[in-house]
Design a protein around this motif. Structure first.
Motif, mmCIF file in Angstrom:
data_model
loop_
_atom_site.group_PDB
_atom_site.id
_atom_site.type_symbol
_atom_site.label_atom_id
_atom_site.label_comp_id
_atom_site.label_asym_id
_atom_site.label_seq_id
_atom_site.Cartn_x
_atom_site.Cartn_y
_atom_site.Cartn_z
ATOM 1 N N UNK A 117 53.253 124.696 104.066
ATOM 2 C CA UNK A 117 53.845 124.106 105.257
ATOM 3 C C UNK A 117 55.284 123.647 105.093
ATOM 4 N N UNK A 118 55.795 123.593 103.868
ATOM 5 C CA UNK A 118 57.174 123.137 103.679
ATOM 6 C C UNK A 118 58.168 124.251 103.983
ATOM 7 N N UNK A 119 59.338 123.856 104.506
ATOM 8 C CA UNK A 119 60.310 124.813 105.018
ATOM 9 C C UNK A 119 61.729 124.293 104.823
ATOM 10 N N UNK A 120 62.684 125.207 104.781
ATOM 11 C CA UNK A 120 64.096 124.825 104.701
ATOM 12 C C UNK A 120 64.674 124.473 106.063
ATOM 13 N N UNK A 121 64.076 124.975 107.138
ATOM 14 C CA UNK A 121 64.737 124.945 108.431
ATOM 15 C C UNK A 121 65.800 126.038 108.450
ATOM 16 N N UNK A 122 66.293 126.358 109.618
ATOM 17 C CA UNK A 122 67.287 127.417 109.787
ATOM 18 C C UNK A 122 68.636 126.928 109.259
ATOM 19 N N UNK B 31 74.312 137.885 102.125
ATOM 20 C CA UNK B 31 75.756 137.712 102.124
ATOM 21 C C UNK B 31 76.185 136.331 102.560
ATOM 22 N N UNK B 32 77.487 136.156 102.619
ATOM 23 C CA UNK B 32 78.089 134.848 102.865
ATOM 24 C C UNK B 32 77.843 134.304 104.269
ATOM 25 N N UNK B 33 77.578 135.150 105.236
ATOM 26 C CA UNK B 33 77.388 134.692 106.621
ATOM 27 C C UNK B 33 75.932 134.669 107.053
ATOM 28 N N UNK B 34 75.024 134.743 106.116
ATOM 29 C CA UNK B 34 73.601 134.892 106.407
ATOM 30 C C UNK B 34 72.974 133.578 106.868
ATOM 31 N N UNK B 35 72.204 133.636 107.949
ATOM 32 C CA UNK B 35 71.464 132.489 108.475
ATOM 33 C C UNK B 35 69.980 132.826 108.381
ATOM 34 N N UNK B 36 69.204 131.928 107.752
ATOM 35 C CA UNK B 36 67.771 132.203 107.599
ATOM 36 C C UNK B 36 66.992 130.909 107.421
ATOM 37 N N UNK B 37 65.681 131.073 107.394
ATOM 38 C CA UNK B 37 64.757 129.988 107.082
ATOM 39 C C UNK B 37 63.771 130.521 106.060
ATOM 40 N N UNK B 38 63.420 129.697 105.090
ATOM 41 C CA UNK B 38 62.416 130.053 104.094
ATOM 42 C C UNK B 38 61.312 129.010 104.197
ATOM 43 N N UNK B 39 60.067 129.476 104.142
ATOM 44 C CA UNK B 39 58.947 128.543 104.299
ATOM 45 C C UNK B 39 57.721 129.042 103.539
ATOM 46 N N UNK B 40 56.875 128.099 103.190
ATOM 47 C CA UNK B 40 55.610 128.425 102.543
ATOM 48 C C UNK B 40 54.527 128.368 103.617
ATOM 49 N N UNK B 41 54.082 129.522 104.072
ATOM 50 C CA UNK B 41 53.029 129.586 105.082
ATOM 51 C C UNK B 41 51.670 129.895 104.449
ATOM 52 N N UNK B 42 51.635 129.944 103.124
ATOM 53 C CA UNK B 42 50.380 130.231 102.435
ATOM 54 C C UNK B 42 49.569 128.940 102.269
ATOM 55 N N UNK B 43 48.422 129.057 101.632
ATOM 56 C CA UNK B 43 47.575 127.887 101.384
ATOM 57 C C UNK B 43 47.720 127.375 99.954
ATOM 58 N N UNK B 44 48.704 127.909 99.212
ATOM 59 C CA UNK B 44 48.910 127.519 97.814
ATOM 60 C C UNK B 44 50.379 127.141 97.581
ATOM 61 N N UNK B 45 50.654 126.349 96.556
ATOM 62 C CA UNK B 45 52.051 126.042 96.229
ATOM 63 C C UNK B 45 52.822 127.302 95.841
ATOM 64 N N UNK B 46 54.149 127.208 95.930
ATOM 65 C CA UNK B 46 55.029 128.303 95.528
ATOM 66 C C UNK B 46 56.210 127.716 94.774
ATOM 67 N N UNK B 47 56.826 128.549 93.929
ATOM 68 C CA UNK B 47 58.031 128.171 93.190
ATOM 69 C C UNK B 47 59.020 129.318 93.304
ATOM 70 N N UNK B 48 60.294 128.969 93.521
ATOM 71 C CA UNK B 48 61.329 129.998 93.630
ATOM 72 C C UNK B 48 62.581 129.581 92.877
ATOM 73 N N UNK B 49 63.373 130.590 92.491
ATOM 74 C CA UNK B 49 64.655 130.406 91.815
ATOM 75 C C UNK B 49 65.733 130.938 92.740
ATOM 76 N N UNK B 50 66.798 130.136 92.980
ATOM 77 C CA UNK B 50 67.871 130.497 93.912
ATOM 78 C C UNK B 50 69.198 130.501 93.168
#
Length: 150
Positions: free
Chosen positions: A59-64, A101-120
């Motif tokens: 359920x956690x998300x970055x927002x747009x 790229x430099x002008x990219x707009x997005x949202x990233x979110x965990x919609x699964x039922x398990x934790x996730x880990x990412x490297x940015x």
């Protein structure tokens, strides 16, 4: 990591994120899961790039948002994340990467039922990020966050 005079490409950033994501012994002891929101820690910063480790509960998300003119990439190390830009939604599973790229707009979110880990990985290092609301299907900037506010 050394500083380069040539700006890294999206594929170079994605490769760096994927490489670190595969080396869990270097970051797994640092991961924290917080019901208050995504947990994140900067692992590296130099004049050329910076690297962040982020953990996500369901359920956690970055927002747009954008990355203030920085190019970037992320790799999912554990679990799965959903990434949505203004035209598509994609699921990125462990071992998968996304570059942008430099002008990219997005949202990233965990919609699964398990934790996730990412490297940015971002280049140049993040100076600010803009956060957006969607109004009639178009992003409208609502706030700019300076480095140090996150």
């Amino acid at each position: 990591m050394t500083t380069s005079t040539i700006a890294p490409t999206g594929s170079t950033l994605a490769a760096a994120a994927a490489d670190l994501a595969e080396r869990s012994g270097e970051w797994l002891p640092r991961v924290r899961l917080s019901p208050e929101g995504r947990w994140y820690e900067r692992l590296h910063r130099d004049g050329d790039r910076e690297i962040w480790l982020i953990s996500w509960l369901p359920g956690q998300s970055t927002g747009l948002h954008d990355h203030g003119g920085s190019r970037g990439a992320f790799a999912v190390a554990l679990g799965a994340l959903e990434e949505a830009d203004l035209s598509a939604v994609r699921t990125v599973t462990a071992g998968g990467t996304r570059a942008f790229g430099a002008d990219y707009v997005h949202e990233v979110r965990n919609v699964s039922s398990a934790p996730a880990v990412s490297v940015h990985v971002y280049s140049p290092p993040l100076a600010f990020m803009n956060r957006y609301d969607l109004v009639d299907g178009r992003p409208v900037r609502r706030i700019t966050e300076e480095a140090g506010q996150w």
